[in-house]
Motif scaffolding. Sequence first.
Motif, PDB file in Angstrom:
ATOM      1  N   UNK A   1      58.256  31.327  26.553  1.00  0.00           N
ATOM      2  CA  UNK A   1      57.112  30.588  25.969  1.00  0.00           C
ATOM      3  C   UNK A   1      56.540  29.751  26.855  1.00  0.00           C
ATOM      4  N   UNK A   2      57.414  28.643  27.597  1.00  0.00           N
ATOM      5  CA  UNK A   2      56.869  27.707  28.254  1.00  0.00           C
ATOM      6  C   UNK A   2      56.118  28.528  29.468  1.00  0.00           C
ATOM      7  N   UNK A   3      56.718  29.732  30.159  1.00  0.00           N
ATOM      8  CA  UNK A   3      55.844  30.248  31.035  1.00  0.00           C
ATOM      9  C   UNK A   3      54.599  30.737  30.574  1.00  0.00           C
ATOM     10  N   UNK A   4      54.496  31.300  29.379  1.00  0.00           N
ATOM     11  CA  UNK A   4      53.132  31.798  28.702  1.00  0.00           C
ATOM     12  C   UNK A   4      52.197  30.514  28.561  1.00  0.00           C
ATOM     13  N   UNK A   5      52.522  29.429  28.160  1.00  0.00           N
ATOM     14  CA  UNK A   5      51.951  28.345  28.100  1.00  0.00           C
ATOM     15  C   UNK A   5      51.471  27.876  29.307  1.00  0.00           C
ATOM     16  N   UNK A   6      52.359  27.744  30.233  1.00  0.00           N
ATOM     17  CA  UNK A   6      51.965  27.424  31.623  1.00  0.00           C
ATOM     18  C   UNK A   6      50.675  28.097  32.230  1.00  0.00           C
ATOM     19  N   UNK A   7      50.798  29.415  31.842  1.00  0.00           N
ATOM     20  CA  UNK A   7      49.876  30.259  32.312  1.00  0.00           C
ATOM     21  C   UNK A   7      48.529  30.245  31.840  1.00  0.00           C
TER      22      UNK A   7
ATOM     23  N   UNK B   1      51.807  27.681  18.424  1.00  0.00           N
ATOM     24  CA  UNK B   1      52.258  27.666  17.225  1.00  0.00           C
ATOM     25  C   UNK B   1      52.796  26.419  16.870  1.00  0.00           C
ATOM     26  N   UNK B   2      52.505  25.280  17.569  1.00  0.00           N
ATOM     27  CA  UNK B   2      53.027  23.956  17.288  1.00  0.00           C
ATOM     28  C   UNK B   2      52.662  23.384  16.148  1.00  0.00           C
ATOM     29  N   UNK B   3      53.616  23.102  15.099  1.00  0.00           N
ATOM     30  CA  UNK B   3      53.253  22.346  13.795  1.00  0.00           C
ATOM     31  C   UNK B   3      53.802  20.965  13.895  1.00  0.00           C
ATOM     32  N   UNK B   4      53.020  20.199  13.588  1.00  0.00           N
ATOM     33  CA  UNK B   4      53.481  18.703  13.409  1.00  0.00           C
ATOM     34  C   UNK B   4      53.949  18.264  12.165  1.00  0.00           C
ATOM     35  N   UNK B   5      55.085  18.826  11.647  1.00  0.00           N
ATOM     36  CA  UNK B   5      55.735  18.634  10.374  1.00  0.00           C
ATOM     37  C   UNK B   5      55.969  17.310  10.271  1.00  0.00           C
ATOM     38  N   UNK B   6      57.030  16.652  11.214  1.00  0.00           N
ATOM     39  CA  UNK B   6      57.415  15.328  11.285  1.00  0.00           C
ATOM     40  C   UNK B   6      58.065  15.133  12.547  1.00  0.00           C
ATOM     41  N   UNK B   7      58.208  13.764  12.682  1.00  0.00           N
ATOM     42  CA  UNK B   7      58.456  13.231  14.081  1.00  0.00           C
ATOM     43  C   UNK B   7      60.069  13.916  14.548  1.00  0.00           C
ATOM     44  N   UNK B   8      60.111  14.182  15.711  1.00  0.00           N
ATOM     45  CA  UNK B   8      61.126  14.632  16.402  1.00  0.00           C
ATOM     46  C   UNK B   8      61.446  16.149  15.549  1.00  0.00           C
ATOM     47  N   UNK B   9      60.609  16.647  15.127  1.00  0.00           N
ATOM     48  CA  UNK B   9      61.059  18.072  14.460  1.00  0.00           C
ATOM     49  C   UNK B   9      61.200  19.242  15.398  1.00  0.00           C
ATOM     50  N   UNK B  10      61.966  20.406  15.138  1.00  0.00           N
ATOM     51  CA  UNK B  10      61.956  21.319  16.161  1.00  0.00           C
ATOM     52  C   UNK B  10      60.551  21.851  16.344  1.00  0.00           C
ATOM     53  N   UNK B  11      60.308  22.308  17.765  1.00  0.00           N
ATOM     54  CA  UNK B  11      59.069  22.826  17.969  1.00  0.00           C
ATOM     55  C   UNK B  11      59.061  23.837  18.881  1.00  0.00           C
ATOM     56  N   UNK B  12      57.863  24.861  18.814  1.00  0.00           N
ATOM     57  CA  UNK B  12      57.765  25.793  19.986  1.00  0.00           C
ATOM     58  C   UNK B  12      57.567  25.063  21.340  1.00  0.00           C
ATOM     59  N   UNK B  13      56.445  24.119  21.086  1.00  0.00           N
ATOM     60  CA  UNK B  13      55.781  23.977  22.318  1.00  0.00           C
ATOM     61  C   UNK B  13      55.479  22.348  22.229  1.00  0.00           C
ATOM     62  N   UNK B  14      55.959  21.519  23.043  1.00  0.00           N
ATOM     63  CA  UNK B  14      55.538  20.191  23.201  1.00  0.00           C
ATOM     64  C   UNK B  14      54.712  19.783  24.572  1.00  0.00           C
ATOM     65  N   UNK B  15      53.562  19.384  24.544  1.00  0.00           N
ATOM     66  CA  UNK B  15      52.852  18.849  25.777  1.00  0.00           C
ATOM     67  C   UNK B  15      52.552  17.575  25.827  1.00  0.00           C
TER      68      UNK B  15
END
Length: 179
Positions: free
Chosen positions: A37-43, A100-114
């Motif tokens: 996922x990080x490689x795809x985001x970086x692309x 697919x980043x969802x900002x549900x609550x602080x420090x929640x698990x996440x697909x991508x954080x930039x």
Amino acid sequence: METEIHKGGGRRTAPDDLVVIALGGNLPGEFGSSEALLEAALARFAQAGLPVVSRSSWWRSAAWPEPDGNEYRNGVVLVEARFSPLHTLRTLFSIEAEFGRMRAHKNAARTLDLDLIAHGRVTLDQPQLVIPHPRAHERLFVMGPLAEIAPDWRHPRLGLTARQLADQASVGLDARPVS
């Protein structure tokens, strides 16, 4: 002597003049692994107007604040500063949403954080954006990867190098490169 990063065409750019972005996540989404996922985001960075000049390896660290969660993958990239800091931040939010980043609550698990760590030597303290990032200098999973690619980068407020900040980090001390 300050480290310089070579770009295409033989031009050189000092790390302090570049935008520092931290990437992270602990949910693979549809990609099978966080690294994929990080490689795809970086692309997506170049297409979004954020050409990557240099990148770190991927690092791993335990989930925080709940260590029972999926392990995180993190890295740092240096990109050319083509936009204002706020425009850069909005571009990063757009890329996060695509993955697919969802900002549900602080420090929640996440697909991508930039995270926008630094934007050249700019310092800002505004409600919508504080740069340099107010906590990045404490985090080994940010300063370790940054020290890997730009050890002599200097924090715009603290004046310490990435190498010094990695040595002084107090958060994420289990962070290490993925082997």
